[in-house]
Structure formats: structure tokens, C-alpha cells
Design a protein around this motif. Sequence first.
Motif, short mmCIF file in Angstrom:
data_model
loop_
_atom_site.label_atom_id
_atom_site.label_comp_id
_atom_site.label_asym_id
_atom_site.label_seq_id
_atom_site.Cartn_x
_atom_site.Cartn_y
_atom_site.Cartn_z
N THR A 1 0.83 -1.20 0.00
CA THR A 1 0.00 0.00 0.00
C THR A 1 0.87 1.25 0.00
N ILE A 2 0.54 2.13 -0.94
CA ILE A 2 1.26 3.41 -1.05
C ILE A 2 0.30 4.52 -0.64
N LEU B 1 -7.31 0.06 -6.11
CA LEU B 1 -7.01 -1.31 -5.67
C LEU B 1 -6.76 -2.18 -6.90
N ASN B 2 -5.63 -2.80 -6.94
CA ASN B 2 -5.24 -3.65 -8.07
C ASN B 2 -5.47 -2.93 -9.40
N ASN B 3 -4.95 -1.70 -9.48
CA ASN B 3 -5.01 -0.87 -10.71
C ASN B 3 -6.40 -0.38 -11.09
N GLU B 4 -7.35 -0.47 -10.20
CA GLU B 4 -8.70 -0.03 -10.53
C GLU B 4 -9.12 1.03 -9.51
N ILE B 5 -9.65 2.15 -9.99
CA ILE B 5 -10.10 3.19 -9.05
C ILE B 5 -11.39 2.69 -8.40
N ILE B 6 -11.41 2.72 -7.07
CA ILE B 6 -12.56 2.19 -6.33
C ILE B 6 -13.38 3.36 -5.79
N THR B 7 -14.69 3.26 -5.97
CA THR B 7 -15.57 4.29 -5.40
C THR B 7 -16.59 3.56 -4.51
N GLY B 8 -17.53 4.32 -3.94
CA GLY B 8 -18.60 3.70 -3.15
C GLY B 8 -18.13 3.22 -1.79
#
Length: 318
Positions: free
Chosen positions: A44-45, A57-64
Motif C-alpha cells: 500500500t502506497i 485497488l489492483n489498478n482499478e479506481i474504487i468508489t462507493g
Amino acid sequence: MKKVTAKAPVNIALIKYWGKEDEEKVIPFNSSLSLTLDNLYTITIIEESNSGFSFTLNNEIITGNEAEKVCKFLKHFASPQEIDKVRVVSENHVPTAAGLASSASAFSALSIASNTYFNTNLSFKQLCEVTRKGSGSACRSLLGGFVAWDKSGEVYEVYSKYKDFILISVIVNPDRKKISSSKAMAATVKTSPLYRYFVEENSKAFEALKIALESGNLKEIGSLTEKSFLMLHGVMMATNPPVLYMNELSIKVIEIIKRLRENNLYAYPTMDAGSNVKILTTESDHLEVIKSLEANGFNNYYISRLGDGAKIIYEEDC
Ligand code: PMV
């Protein structure tokens, strides 16, 4: 540019935690004891951002919900204004949410990264208190080797005479689990008529495992591990409505393990809130275990040894 990188390992409980006596402070009903793995982990950076808070997370922007959970967790370390100036980038080197405890490594990494990035300087005890709010079992990933999370809240390393354990994680289903462990354990505590036996038996097994590790009683270590996971899945199944994480492939792996033991090999199963099966074995027996898994069509597995606890691996402030 300010940037902190943390690495935290997955831990697998041999004596299981399942249920909170205090939901707010995350105090477990019983003590648990885990093994920290060397090669399944989260990186984690936390770094400065000019475009507001974001979580990848894992190259995917997470929302919600998931992003909100991270944001809420950061509030233990920083003000909303400070949080709005960072981006969190996480990578799970383990299948996410498949009963391989990716949330434990994830929150452990986020916790130590935040403590360093925001200069919070929490003591180890305070860090444990905060980390377990992300995910109960995450506090055990702060340390390496065998780790106890005592009912009193204390987290400490447990001495083991024998160190050449191997844990094989057999992936029978890499998909995300359908019911979160938090929701499932709350339902178990509330409705499972077996719950008080689960707590009683695991509390005894926790003490017994510490003794067995100290003396290097391998047979006892294996039996206690197997018994704790069977009690976990038993108490889950007796929940109303039933919580069922096992599937037919999990049972097939458990049967293979049983046969291996009949042939005098060291192999004991354990499972968490998912259908994957982990096998506790030894350096000397693990190749035979793998041979047998492969002969039965189980080719998707990870081989882990005892590993170190969470640590900061990179820090930049200029
Ligand atoms: O860490 P949580 O709150 O997601 O709970 C995980 C519980 C088990 O993995 C099933 C058992 C354990 O002690 O790790």
C-alpha cells in the motif's frame, strides 16, 4: 512529494476468531492464533495528491462503500482536510476477498502506512487497536511467525520450537465471497445455538496450541488447527440463515488430506470465510501433498512459509 509504501503479510488463523464481544472496539469473544505467511501480501502506497482523495485497488479506481471504508479508516490518523490531500494505491498479491485474508494484509498495510505518512506515532498497542477496526484479524498481520491476538486485546508473537511449516493455499474458487465476514459473524453470534461452545472450545484450544508450539508437538498442532476450523464452519452452518462457505471442491480437498494422513504424511486442513482450503504441512512432506493435489486436478495453489510482520519498505519526503 511525500510518499510512504508499506508491505503487510496475510495471516492464517490456526485458532479462529469469529465474533465480536464489543463491535465498536472490536474485542473478540475468544483469543486467536495465526501464522504469518511469507509470500502473500498487500503493498500500500500513500502519496500526495493534488486532485483530492482517491483509492486504487489492483489498478482499478474504487468508489462507493469500499473507498468510504478506507477513508473512514484514515480518520484514525488524519483530519478530513489531510485525507483529501492523499491518494491510496493498494495491490493485493493474493486473490481479493476469497477467504485468503486479503483484508487482514490490506488493513495492516494501510495502518502502518498511515501511521508513518501522517506522523501519528501510535504505540504498537494503539496501532493494534486501530488496525483491528479495519478487519479484526488484521492486527495479527502486524507481526511475523506465530501470532496471538489475545481476548484482552494484546497482540504478540508466540514461540514455536518447530519452524519448518508450510502452508499450501488451495484455490478452489478465486471469486469474491458473497457474504462479508463481518455480517456473517454478527449473524452467528446472534443466532447460532453452537456459539457458546465455539468460544469455550477455541479458548481452550488457544492455550493448548501455545503449549504445543512451545514443545514442538506437531501432531497436537495439526489436530488443534483442524478442530478449530471444523468448529468455525460448524458454528457458521448452525447460523440462521445458514452461512455456508464450503463447496464440494473444498470437501474433496479435505478428503485428499485425510488420505494423506492415513499414509503417514503431515497434512491438516483449515478454512476461513471462503471456500479455499489451506493445508498445514511440513517442509519434508509438502511435495508429496502437492503431488496428490495435482493428481486430483487441483493445480491452483500457493506454497507459503513463515514470514515477517508488516513493515514500511519505502519513504520519501521532499
Ligand atoms: O478479520 P475479519 O474480521 O474479516 O474476520 C476473519 C475471521 C476468520 O478469518 C474467519 C478467522 C480468523 O481468525 O482469521
